[in-house]
Design a protein around this motif. Structure first.
Motif, PDB file in Angstrom:
ATOM      1  N   ILE A  14       0.838  -1.196   0.000  1.00 19.90           N
ATOM      2  CA  ILE A  14       0.000   0.000   0.000  1.00 19.90           C
ATOM      3  C   ILE A  14       0.873   1.246   0.000  1.00 19.90           C
ATOM      4  N   ALA A  15       0.630   2.149  -0.943  1.00 17.91           N
ATOM      5  CA  ALA A  15       1.404   3.388  -1.038  1.00 17.91           C
ATOM      6  C   ALA A  15       0.823   4.483  -0.153  1.00 17.91           C
ATOM      7  N   ALA A  16      -0.516   4.589  -0.114  1.00 20.14           N
ATOM      8  CA  ALA A  16      -1.146   5.682   0.629  1.00 20.14           C
ATOM      9  C   ALA A  16      -2.560   5.304   1.035  1.00 20.14           C
ATOM     10  N   ILE A  17      -3.013   5.957   2.112  1.00 23.21           N
ATOM     11  CA  ILE A  17      -4.346   5.735   2.653  1.00 23.21           C
ATOM     12  C   ILE A  17      -4.994   7.093   2.885  1.00 23.21           C
ATOM     13  N   GLN A  24     -17.774   8.582   4.786  1.00 23.72           N
ATOM     14  CA  GLN A  24     -17.094   7.373   5.267  1.00 23.72           C
ATOM     15  C   GLN A  24     -16.506   6.546   4.129  1.00 23.72           C
ATOM     16  N   ILE A  25     -15.675   7.200   3.317  1.00 24.06           N
ATOM     17  CA  ILE A  25     -15.033   6.530   2.193  1.00 24.06           C
ATOM     18  C   ILE A  25     -13.546   6.364   2.489  1.00 24.06           C
ATOM     19  N   LEU A  26     -13.117   5.124   2.533  1.00 25.60           N
ATOM     20  CA  LEU A  26     -11.705   4.790   2.679  1.00 25.60           C
ATOM     21  C   LEU A  26     -11.111   4.696   1.275  1.00 25.60           C
ATOM     22  N   ARG A  27      -9.992   5.377   1.049  1.00 21.96           N
ATOM     23  CA  ARG A  27      -9.291   5.272  -0.238  1.00 21.96           C
ATOM     24  C   ARG A  27      -7.932   4.647   0.015  1.00 21.96           C
ATOM     25  N   ILE A  28      -7.615   3.631  -0.771  1.00 20.32           N
ATOM     26  CA  ILE A  28      -6.309   2.981  -0.687  1.00 20.32           C
ATOM     27  C   ILE A  28      -5.660   3.035  -2.063  1.00 20.32           C
ATOM     28  N   ILE A  29      -4.430   3.537  -2.082  1.00 19.76           N
ATOM     29  CA  ILE A  29      -3.635   3.569  -3.313  1.00 19.76           C
ATOM     30  C   ILE A  29      -2.560   2.496  -3.180  1.00 19.76           C
ATOM     31  N   GLY A  33      -0.331  -0.788  -8.680  1.00 20.41           N
ATOM     32  CA  GLY A  33      -1.451  -0.608  -9.583  1.00 20.41           C
ATOM     33  C   GLY A  33      -2.780  -0.325  -8.935  1.00 20.41           C
ATOM     34  N   GLY A  34      -3.281   0.830  -9.227  1.00 23.16           N
ATOM     35  CA  GLY A  34      -4.646   1.153  -8.893  1.00 23.16           C
ATOM     36  C   GLY A  34      -4.870   1.790  -7.537  1.00 23.16           C
ATOM     37  N   ALA A  35      -5.985   2.470  -7.492  1.00 26.43           N
ATOM     38  CA  ALA A  35      -6.490   3.071  -6.267  1.00 26.43           C
ATOM     39  C   ALA A  35      -7.961   2.703  -6.186  1.00 26.43           C
ATOM     40  N   ARG A  72     -14.770   0.476  -5.347  1.00 21.72           N
ATOM     41  CA  ARG A  72     -14.831   1.180  -6.621  1.00 21.72           C
ATOM     42  C   ARG A  72     -13.426   1.569  -7.043  1.00 21.72           C
ATOM     43  N   LYS A  73     -13.059   1.257  -8.288  1.00 18.63           N
ATOM     44  CA  LYS A  73     -11.761   1.681  -8.816  1.00 18.63           C
ATOM     45  C   LYS A  73     -11.797   3.183  -9.025  1.00 18.63           C
ATOM     46  N   VAL A  74     -10.772   3.860  -8.586  1.00 19.09           N
ATOM     47  CA  VAL A  74     -10.699   5.318  -8.660  1.00 19.09           C
ATOM     48  C   VAL A  74     -10.118   5.738 -10.005  1.00 19.09           C
ATOM     49  N   ASP A  75     -10.774   6.695 -10.643  1.00 23.75           N
ATOM     50  CA  ASP A  75     -10.270   7.295 -11.870  1.00 23.75           C
ATOM     51  C   ASP A  75      -9.000   8.070 -11.514  1.00 23.75           C
ATOM     52  N   PRO A  76      -7.913   7.914 -12.272  1.00 19.57           N
ATOM     53  CA  PRO A  76      -6.666   8.623 -11.960  1.00 19.57           C
ATOM     54  C   PRO A  76      -6.837  10.141 -11.822  1.00 19.57           C
ATOM     55  N   LYS A  77      -7.811  10.722 -12.517  1.00 20.14           N
ATOM     56  CA  LYS A  77      -8.049  12.169 -12.414  1.00 20.14           C
ATOM     57  C   LYS A  77      -8.482  12.569 -11.009  1.00 20.14           C
ATOM     58  N   GLU A  78      -9.052  11.620 -10.257  1.00 18.04           N
ATOM     59  CA  GLU A  78      -9.521  11.897  -8.913  1.00 18.04           C
ATOM     60  C   GLU A  78      -8.378  11.910  -7.895  1.00 18.04           C
ATOM     61  N   LEU A  79      -7.194  11.492  -8.299  1.00 14.95           N
ATOM     62  CA  LEU A  79      -6.075  11.409  -7.374  1.00 14.95           C
ATOM     63  C   LEU A  79      -5.327  12.730  -7.216  1.00 14.95           C
TER      64      LEU A  79
END
Length: 83
Positions: A14-17, A24-29, A33-35, A72-79
């Motif tokens: 995991i690169a980032a959290i 209440q949305i957890l995002r994991i990068i 590959g992928g977020a 849900r896979k995150v669109d790279p633009k959202e990062l």
């Protein structure tokens, strides 16, 4: 979806959290590959993940099975924040 600020973590997987508390949305990068967003994640779960001895092991044991069909896979633009 809006930008979710993430912090880097020491993990081979995991690169980032990040966490968006209003929804209440957890995002994991992931490093390889992928977020992904995990909705309806209680803050206690995020705290446990952040303070786990191994972020990757905690993710595999608790997050991945509980949200197996709800991520849900995150669109790279959202990062990146809008500038």
């Amino acid at each position: 979806m809006s930008y979710i600020r993430c912090i880097s973590v020491e993990s081979s997987n995991i690169a980032a959290i990040g966490y968006e508390s209003a929804h209440q949305i957890l995002r994991i990068i992931f490093r390889h590959g992928g977020a992904y967003d995990y909705p309806d994640c209680p803050p206690e779960q995020v705290i446990d993940l952040l303070f786990a001895k191994s972020h990757g092991a905690y993710f595999s044991q608790f997050i991945k099975p509980a949200w197996a069909n709800r991520f849900r896979k995150v669109d790279p633009k959202e990062l990146m924040p809008d500038v």
